[in-house]
Design an enzyme around this catalytic site. Structure first.
Site, PDB file in Angstrom:
ATOM      1  N   LYS A  93       0.833  -1.209   0.000  1.00  0.00           N
ATOM      2  CA  LYS A  93       0.000   0.000   0.000  1.00  0.00           C
ATOM      3  C   LYS A  93       0.862   1.252   0.000  1.00  0.00           C
ATOM      4  O   LYS A  93       0.615   2.203  -0.757  1.00  0.00           O
ATOM      5  CB  LYS A  93      -0.915   0.019   1.229  1.00  0.00           C
ATOM      6  CG  LYS A  93      -1.804   1.256   1.293  1.00  0.00           C
ATOM      7  CD  LYS A  93      -2.486   1.403   2.626  1.00  0.00           C
ATOM      8  CE  LYS A  93      -1.620   2.153   3.604  1.00  0.00           C
ATOM      9  NZ  LYS A  93      -2.265   3.313   4.236  1.00  0.00           N
ATOM     10  N   ASN A  94       1.885   1.270   0.845  1.00  0.00           N
ATOM     11  CA  ASN A  94       2.684   2.480   1.008  1.00  0.00           C
ATOM     12  C   ASN A  94       3.641   2.730  -0.152  1.00  0.00           C
ATOM     13  O   ASN A  94       4.297   3.769  -0.196  1.00  0.00           O
ATOM     14  CB  ASN A  94       3.458   2.430   2.330  1.00  0.00           C
ATOM     15  CG  ASN A  94       2.532   2.574   3.527  1.00  0.00           C
ATOM     16  OD1 ASN A  94       1.426   3.095   3.410  1.00  0.00           O
ATOM     17  ND2 ASN A  94       2.984   2.110   4.680  1.00  0.00           N
TER      18      ASN A  94
ATOM     19  N   ARG B 158      -4.678  10.571   4.288  1.00  0.00           N
ATOM     20  CA  ARG B 158      -3.574  11.519   4.414  1.00  0.00           C
ATOM     21  C   ARG B 158      -2.610  11.455   3.232  1.00  0.00           C
ATOM     22  O   ARG B 158      -1.971  12.444   2.887  1.00  0.00           O
ATOM     23  CB  ARG B 158      -2.807  11.262   5.722  1.00  0.00           C
ATOM     24  CG  ARG B 158      -3.551  11.732   6.945  1.00  0.00           C
ATOM     25  CD  ARG B 158      -2.740  11.509   8.212  1.00  0.00           C
ATOM     26  NE  ARG B 158      -3.461  12.003   9.374  1.00  0.00           N
ATOM     27  CZ  ARG B 158      -3.377  13.234   9.846  1.00  0.00           C
ATOM     28  NH1 ARG B 158      -2.618  14.119   9.227  1.00  0.00           N
ATOM     29  NH2 ARG B 158      -4.054  13.593  10.916  1.00  0.00           N
TER      30      ARG B 158
ATOM     31  N   CYS C 271      -5.904   8.342   9.038  1.00  0.00           N
ATOM     32  CA  CYS C 271      -5.855   7.820  10.403  1.00  0.00           C
ATOM     33  C   CYS C 271      -5.637   8.942  11.416  1.00  0.00           C
ATOM     34  O   CYS C 271      -4.839   9.845  11.187  1.00  0.00           O
ATOM     35  CB  CYS C 271      -4.711   6.810  10.543  1.00  0.00           C
ATOM     36  SG  CYS C 271      -4.977   5.259   9.698  1.00  0.00           S
TER      37      CYS C 271
ATOM     38  N   ASP D 179       4.642   0.993  11.830  1.00  0.00           N
ATOM     39  CA  ASP D 179       3.450   0.289  11.355  1.00  0.00           C
ATOM     40  C   ASP D 179       3.360  -1.151  11.854  1.00  0.00           C
ATOM     41  O   ASP D 179       2.360  -1.830  11.601  1.00  0.00           O
ATOM     42  CB  ASP D 179       3.393   0.302   9.820  1.00  0.00           C
ATOM     43  CG  ASP D 179       2.867   1.613   9.271  1.00  0.00           C
ATOM     44  OD1 ASP D 179       2.397   2.450  10.065  1.00  0.00           O
ATOM     45  OD2 ASP D 179       2.925   1.812   8.046  1.00  0.00           O
TER      46      ASP D 179
ATOM     47  N   ILE E 297       7.703   7.769  16.448  1.00  0.00           N
ATOM     48  CA  ILE E 297       7.350   8.345  15.149  1.00  0.00           C
ATOM     49  C   ILE E 297       6.074   9.178  15.233  1.00  0.00           C
ATOM     50  O   ILE E 297       6.056  10.350  14.855  1.00  0.00           O
ATOM     51  CB  ILE E 297       7.170   7.239  14.086  1.00  0.00           C
ATOM     52  CG1 ILE E 297       8.426   6.356  14.009  1.00  0.00           C
ATOM     53  CG2 ILE E 297       6.861   7.857  12.725  1.00  0.00           C
ATOM     54  CD1 ILE E 297       9.664   7.084  13.552  1.00  0.00           C
TER      55      ILE E 297
END
Length: 419
Positions: free
Chosen positions: A22-23, A93, A117, A306, A328
């Site tokens: 996804k990222n 985002r 999120c 994550d 983070i």
């Protein structure tokens, strides 16, 4: 709204095929507006955030067609708008990633301030200041970032105040069509940043040293079309590995990249697992109750934020006590009150959590608050005795492709209930 019903207690066993990341897919899709010809992307995960990104490209006039087997063809030659509206951006985002490429391609961009999120501020100042150094005129008014540039963006030396994945990606995408050389210092080193650079270079860009903390980009006049396959999802991989260990199972993840998961694999071994791996697979074998492991999140190549929530669920049923420090994002322990509902003994203060392992969790009704917190609740449900109902799973659909079907294939008793 859909929810999961999970009846825990079954060890996971078998093999699972990992989806595209996804990222990596989201910035690559945003970068697809940069070339002057069609491109075809494969290994694109079937996720809500991907659908939102394609809707955003549609709003810009960019046409796309879904092909078979997680492939999509994008035609950026139809680009005719420059505004990313609030209705789309508010849900994700990563929508901010359209700012750099849109400005570089059209000379103007209007992008709503992002949503997604609810895990902290995630400021966009780094993106704005970097683009200003490249010659952009930017105002923030009425909830929109309004950017313009006369002629082409100009290469610049940009020092990021903090390591930012999306900041690095946005500026990299803007720089590939800028005039001259751009240097991004204190750049993010994540594998997904490297994948974006590889994609851009496959279209004729000149990006060097991605994966280091200083990235060099020499601008080119235009990018051509091409084909590209998105990298495997290291976070999905890690999630299945943690689920296997938590349930006392044995799982092999196929079509993944072990090199992108070093920090996670070391922690799994520290927790008592045996890890085997090849070029594109990872296998995990459990040996009784896992041991609690201390976690400190930090930018790549350190432990990824994550994966923090998943290890919190693992520590909840592990032997011993361990601490988790989140460096983070703020406000990223929203899963802990839900885990407590299942009997977990986890306390948190500020950016630190202390996990005291318990012998068992019990099923309960719990609620997802964000993407990775959702994964931790699913893992807890797989371990718990009795039935767990996980509400608001639209969060998990943002980042995991068919997670319940993949878990069913590993022997889990999980079903999606449609409201």
């Amino acid at each position: 709204m859909d929810k999961f019903k999970i009846r825990g207690g079954q060890p996971l066993s078998g093999s699972v095929t990992i989806s595209g990341a996804k990222n990596a897919a989201l910035p690559i899709l945003m970068a697809s507006l940069l070339p002057s010809e069609k491109i075809t992307l494969s290994n694109v995960p079937d996720l809500h955030d991907v659908d939102t990104t394609l809707e955003l490209l549609d709003c810009l006039g960019i046409s796309h067609s879904n092909l078979n087997n997680n492939s999509v063809c994008i035609d950026p030659t139809t680009l005719n708008h420059f505004k990313a509206p609030y209705d789309l951006v508010k849900t994700m985002r990563a929508s901010i990633l359209v700012l750099g490429p849109l400005l570089a391609k059209t000379g103007k961009a209007e992008v709503s301030l992002p949503g997604g999120c609810a895990i902290g501020a995630r400021p966009v100042n780094l993106h704005i200041e970097g683009l200003r150094k490249m010659g952009a005129h930017i105002d923030v008014e009425n909830g929109y970032i309004k950017a313009s540039v006369e002629g082409r963006l100009q290469g610049a030396e940009i020092l990021l105040d903090t390591v930012s994945v999306t900041g690095t990606e946005n500026l990299m995408m803007a720089a590939v069509l800028a005039e001259g050389e751009t240097v991004i210092e204190n750049a993010a080193r994540e594998p997904e940043v490297i994948d974006l650079a590889n994609f851009l270079n496959s279209l004729g860009a000149n990006v060097r040293d991605a994966g280091s903390d200083t990235i060099h980009i020499t601008g080119v006049n235009k990018l051509h079309g091409g084909e590209y396959s998105v990298m495997p999802d290291r976070i999905e991989t890690g999630t299945f590995l943690v689920a296997a260990l938590a349930t006392g199972g044995s799982v092999r993840c196929e079509k993944t990249d072990p090199a992108s998961l070093d920090a996670v694999l070391k922690k799994l071994e520290e927790a008592g697992a045996t890890i085997d791996k090849g070029d594109n697979w990872i296998a995990i074998q459990s040996h009784g109750r896992p041991k609690a492991v201390n976690i400190i999140t930090a930018p790549h190549p350190a432990f990824p934020t994550d994966m923090q929530a998943q290890f919190c669920a693992l520590n909840a049923i592990a032997e011993g006590t361990a601490g988790i420090r989140e460096t983070i994002f703020e406000n990223r322990f929203m899963h802990i009150p839900e885990l407590r509902r299942m009997g977990a003994n986890v306390e948190s203060e500020g950016n630190t959590a202390l996990c005291h392992g318990v012998d068992e969790l019990t099923g309960a009704e719990v609620m997802c608050t964000d993407l990775r917190a959702s994964a931790s609740l699913v893992i807890a449900g797989l371990v718990a005795t009795g039935e767990t109902v996980v509400e608001r799973i639209y969060h998990i659909d943002r980042g995991y492709e068919g997670i319940e079907k993949k878990l069913q294939g590993l022997g889990a008793d999980i079903e999606r209930v449609t409201a």
